[in-house]
Design a protein around this motif. Structure first.
Motif, PDB file in Angstrom:
ATOM      1  N   PRO A   1       0.925  -1.625   0.235  1.00  0.00           N
ATOM      2  CA  PRO A   1      -0.102  -0.009   0.252  1.00  0.00           C
ATOM      3  C   PRO A   1       0.516   1.142  -0.222  1.00  0.00           C
ATOM      4  N   ASP A   2       0.083   2.297   0.297  1.00  0.00           N
ATOM      5  CA  ASP A   2       0.563   3.647  -0.230  1.00  0.00           C
ATOM      6  C   ASP A   2       1.553   4.555   0.586  1.00  0.00           C
ATOM      7  N   ARG A   3       1.435   3.575   2.149  1.00  0.00           N
ATOM      8  CA  ARG A   3       1.352   4.486   3.506  1.00  0.00           C
ATOM      9  C   ARG A   3       2.069   2.505   4.368  1.00  0.00           C
ATOM     10  N   ASP A   4       2.608   3.129   5.217  1.00  0.00           N
ATOM     11  CA  ASP A   4       3.087   2.529   5.958  1.00  0.00           C
ATOM     12  C   ASP A   4       2.561   1.982   7.295  1.00  0.00           C
ATOM     13  N   ASP A   5       1.502   2.536   7.127  1.00  0.00           N
ATOM     14  CA  ASP A   5       0.315   2.608   8.237  1.00  0.00           C
ATOM     15  C   ASP A   5      -0.928   1.904   7.927  1.00  0.00           C
ATOM     16  N   ALA A   6      -0.846   0.636   6.756  1.00  0.00           N
ATOM     17  CA  ALA A   6      -1.772   1.074   6.477  1.00  0.00           C
ATOM     18  C   ALA A   6      -2.905  -0.222   7.902  1.00  0.00           C
ATOM     19  N   PRO A   7      -4.343  -0.167   7.495  1.00  0.00           N
ATOM     20  CA  PRO A   7      -4.579  -2.100   7.950  1.00  0.00           C
ATOM     21  C   PRO A   7      -4.290  -3.151   7.104  1.00  0.00           C
ATOM     22  N   VAL A   8      -4.303  -3.697   8.122  1.00  0.00           N
ATOM     23  CA  VAL A   8      -4.037  -5.142   7.529  1.00  0.00           C
ATOM     24  C   VAL A   8      -5.229  -5.847   7.420  1.00  0.00           C
ATOM     25  N   LEU A   9      -4.950  -7.133   6.639  1.00  0.00           N
ATOM     26  CA  LEU A   9      -6.131  -7.552   6.081  1.00  0.00           C
ATOM     27  C   LEU A   9      -6.077  -9.225   5.845  1.00  0.00           C
ATOM     28  N   LEU A  10      -5.796 -10.082   6.126  1.00  0.00           N
ATOM     29  CA  LEU A  10      -5.149 -11.486   6.414  1.00  0.00           C
ATOM     30  C   LEU A  10      -6.261 -12.069   5.842  1.00  0.00           C
ATOM     31  N   LEU A  11      -5.717 -12.449   4.353  1.00  0.00           N
ATOM     32  CA  LEU A  11      -7.228 -13.319   3.858  1.00  0.00           C
ATOM     33  C   LEU A  11      -7.118 -14.282   3.426  1.00  0.00           C
ATOM     34  N   LEU A  12      -8.010 -15.758   4.120  1.00  0.00           N
ATOM     35  CA  LEU A  12      -7.905 -16.816   4.399  1.00  0.00           C
ATOM     36  C   LEU A  12      -8.944 -17.088   3.294  1.00  0.00           C
ATOM     37  N   HIS A  13      -8.359 -18.584   2.723  1.00  0.00           N
ATOM     38  CA  HIS A  13      -9.181 -19.111   1.472  1.00  0.00           C
ATOM     39  C   HIS A  13      -9.931 -20.243   1.899  1.00  0.00           C
ATOM     40  N   GLY A  14     -10.770 -20.728   0.486  1.00  0.00           N
ATOM     41  CA  GLY A  14     -11.567 -21.715   0.499  1.00  0.00           C
ATOM     42  C   GLY A  14     -10.854 -23.312  -0.073  1.00  0.00           C
ATOM     43  N   PHE A  15     -11.579 -24.321  -0.010  1.00  0.00           N
ATOM     44  CA  PHE A  15     -11.896 -25.037  -0.957  1.00  0.00           C
ATOM     45  C   PHE A  15     -12.338 -25.036  -1.402  1.00  0.00           C
ATOM     46  N   PRO A  16     -12.004 -25.340  -3.214  1.00  0.00           N
ATOM     47  CA  PRO A  16     -10.296 -25.774  -3.596  1.00  0.00           C
ATOM     48  C   PRO A  16      -9.884 -25.035  -4.200  1.00  0.00           C
ATOM     49  N   SER A  17     -10.193 -23.974  -3.670  1.00  0.00           N
ATOM     50  CA  SER A  17      -9.794 -22.783  -4.810  1.00  0.00           C
ATOM     51  C   SER A  17      -7.672 -22.875  -4.034  1.00  0.00           C
ATOM     52  N   ALA A  18      -7.758 -21.541  -3.376  1.00  0.00           N
ATOM     53  CA  ALA A  18      -6.019 -20.859  -3.141  1.00  0.00           C
ATOM     54  C   ALA A  18      -6.265 -19.747  -2.624  1.00  0.00           C
ATOM     55  N   SER A  19      -4.924 -18.606  -2.915  1.00  0.00           N
ATOM     56  CA  SER A  19      -4.663 -17.301  -2.821  1.00  0.00           C
ATOM     57  C   SER A  19      -5.440 -16.584  -4.077  1.00  0.00           C
ATOM     58  N   HIS A  20      -4.948 -17.629  -4.840  1.00  0.00           N
ATOM     59  CA  HIS A  20      -5.194 -16.717  -6.330  1.00  0.00           C
ATOM     60  C   HIS A  20      -6.606 -16.301  -6.629  1.00  0.00           C
ATOM     61  N   GLN A  21      -7.692 -16.913  -5.603  1.00  0.00           N
ATOM     62  CA  GLN A  21      -9.020 -16.510  -5.462  1.00  0.00           C
ATOM     63  C   GLN A  21      -9.556 -14.774  -4.876  1.00  0.00           C
ATOM     64  N   PHE A  22      -8.393 -14.416  -3.814  1.00  0.00           N
ATOM     65  CA  PHE A  22      -8.073 -12.735  -3.797  1.00  0.00           C
ATOM     66  C   PHE A  22      -8.049 -12.054  -4.624  1.00  0.00           C
ATOM     67  N   ARG A  23      -7.242 -12.272  -6.193  1.00  0.00           N
ATOM     68  CA  ARG A  23      -6.324 -11.497  -6.456  1.00  0.00           C
ATOM     69  C   ARG A  23      -7.004 -10.336  -7.183  1.00  0.00           C
ATOM     70  N   ARG A  24      -8.147 -10.307  -6.984  1.00  0.00           N
ATOM     71  CA  ARG A  24      -9.133  -9.243  -8.245  1.00  0.00           C
ATOM     72  C   ARG A  24      -9.426  -8.449  -6.626  1.00  0.00           C
ATOM     73  N   LEU A  25     -10.000  -8.650  -5.465  1.00  0.00           N
ATOM     74  CA  LEU A  25     -10.279  -8.119  -4.541  1.00  0.00           C
ATOM     75  C   LEU A  25      -8.513  -6.993  -3.813  1.00  0.00           C
ATOM     76  N   ILE A  26      -7.624  -8.324  -4.245  1.00  0.00           N
ATOM     77  CA  ILE A  26      -6.364  -7.436  -3.698  1.00  0.00           C
ATOM     78  C   ILE A  26      -5.698  -6.001  -4.152  1.00  0.00           C
ATOM     79  N   ASP A  27      -6.368  -6.325  -6.205  1.00  0.00           N
ATOM     80  CA  ASP A  27      -5.765  -5.131  -7.028  1.00  0.00           C
ATOM     81  C   ASP A  27      -6.715  -4.060  -6.753  1.00  0.00           C
TER      82      ASP A  27
END
Length: 291
Positions: free
Chosen positions: A25-51
């Motif tokens: 993120p643009d700032r060092d003190d940005a809020p942190v969100l840990l994204l915990l994926h589901g079955f049968p997927s992986a972290s790629h399920q969040f790629r659009r949300l991350i964008d």
């Protein structure tokens, strides 16, 4: 419009090489969100949300052992306790002391285990089709949870869900507008499922799923005791976790914000434009209250 800069890294947790995606993120003190994926997927399920959100918030999405690009050693014991052990080590290695969690599907039992172990770290919860209540189990889900290794045909039932048709069904079932679904999600999921040893890992986790249902009372007590800020976003056409599971959270966290969407299990696939602003507003409120 700000598009996130995202890095793709590995981090060693004991003998597991954890792959993860992290926005810068643009700032060092940005809020942190840990994204915990589901079955049968992986972290790629969040790629659009991350964008969509990663320029303003620090979004971190790991792959569990047995999923995605994470590499687990031969002989790794696949259980939800062990997934939580690895994610706990991952959080510690990253030095995360306070963060919100986005828990989806398998992410709920992993995330609630983390919350029980370190409640002081949890700033808030975003729950998306992540069940913690008996009424949130459909009959199909109840039948699945009841499977045991010694039950005749049980392993075949699990493996039938790990086929291309089974994976695609999980994306399409209950979706009002299937033309909004990109085929990339289930295609990539199937690629990982077909890697050596992955189906065996999923079978082991399926037979361990009953430990999550047996933990519901504890997790509900945790919610009542800590009353974390909570945002619930839920696809009502989910064939596994129906709408009553979303509403049940309000018993234990009555101030939770609830939003229901006419879609299936993978609600982000069809309703990113609706869910992303809700997550952004939630993180802003949680960090404003924290400061």
């Amino acid at each position: 419009m700000s598009i996130a800069r995202t890095v793709h890294r590995h981090l060693d947790v004991d003998d597991v090489r954890v792959f993860y995606r992290e926005s810068l993120p643009d700032r060092d003190d940005a809020p942190v969100l840990l994204l915990l994926h589901g079955f049968p997927s992986a972290s790629h399920q969040f790629r659009r949300l991350i964008d969509a959100l990663g320029a303003r918030y620090r979004l971190i999405a790991p792959d569990y052992p047995g999923f995605g690009h994470t590499q687990a050693p031969e002989g790794f014991t696949y259980s939800f306790d062990r997934l939580a052990d690895v994610m706990e080590g991952f959080v510690q290695r990253l030095g995360l002391t306070r963060f919100a969690m986005y828990v989806f599907d398998f992410g709920a039992p992993v995330g609630f285990r983390l919350a029980e172990r370190h409640p002081e770290r949890i700033a808030g919860l975003v729950v998306q089709n992540g069940n913690a209540y008996a009424e949130g189990l459909s009959q199909a889900a109840r039948d699945f949870v009841a499977l045991r290794p010694e039950t005749p045909g049980a392993e075949k039932t699990v493996r039938d869900l790990l086929t291309p048709s089974g994976t695609r069904f999980q994306y399409e079932s209950g979706v009002a507008h299937p033309e909004l679904l990109a085929p990339d999600g289930w295609t990539l999921d199937q690629h990982f499922l077909d890697l050596p040893g992955r189906k065996e890992a999923q079978v082991a986790l399926a037979f361990d799923y009953h430990t999550n249902v047996e933990s519901y009372d504890r997790w509900q007590a945790w919610l009542r005791r800590h009353t974390p800020p909570t945002l619930i976003v839920w696809g009502t056409g989910d064939p596994f976790f129906p709408e009553p599971g979303a509403r049940a959270y309000l018993r234990d966290v009555p101030d939770a914000e609830l939003h229901l969407f006419e879609t299936g299990h993978f609600a982000l696939e069809t309703h990113l434009a609706d869910i992303a602003p809700l997550v952004a507003g939630f993180l802003d409120r949680v960090w404003c209250e924290k400061s």
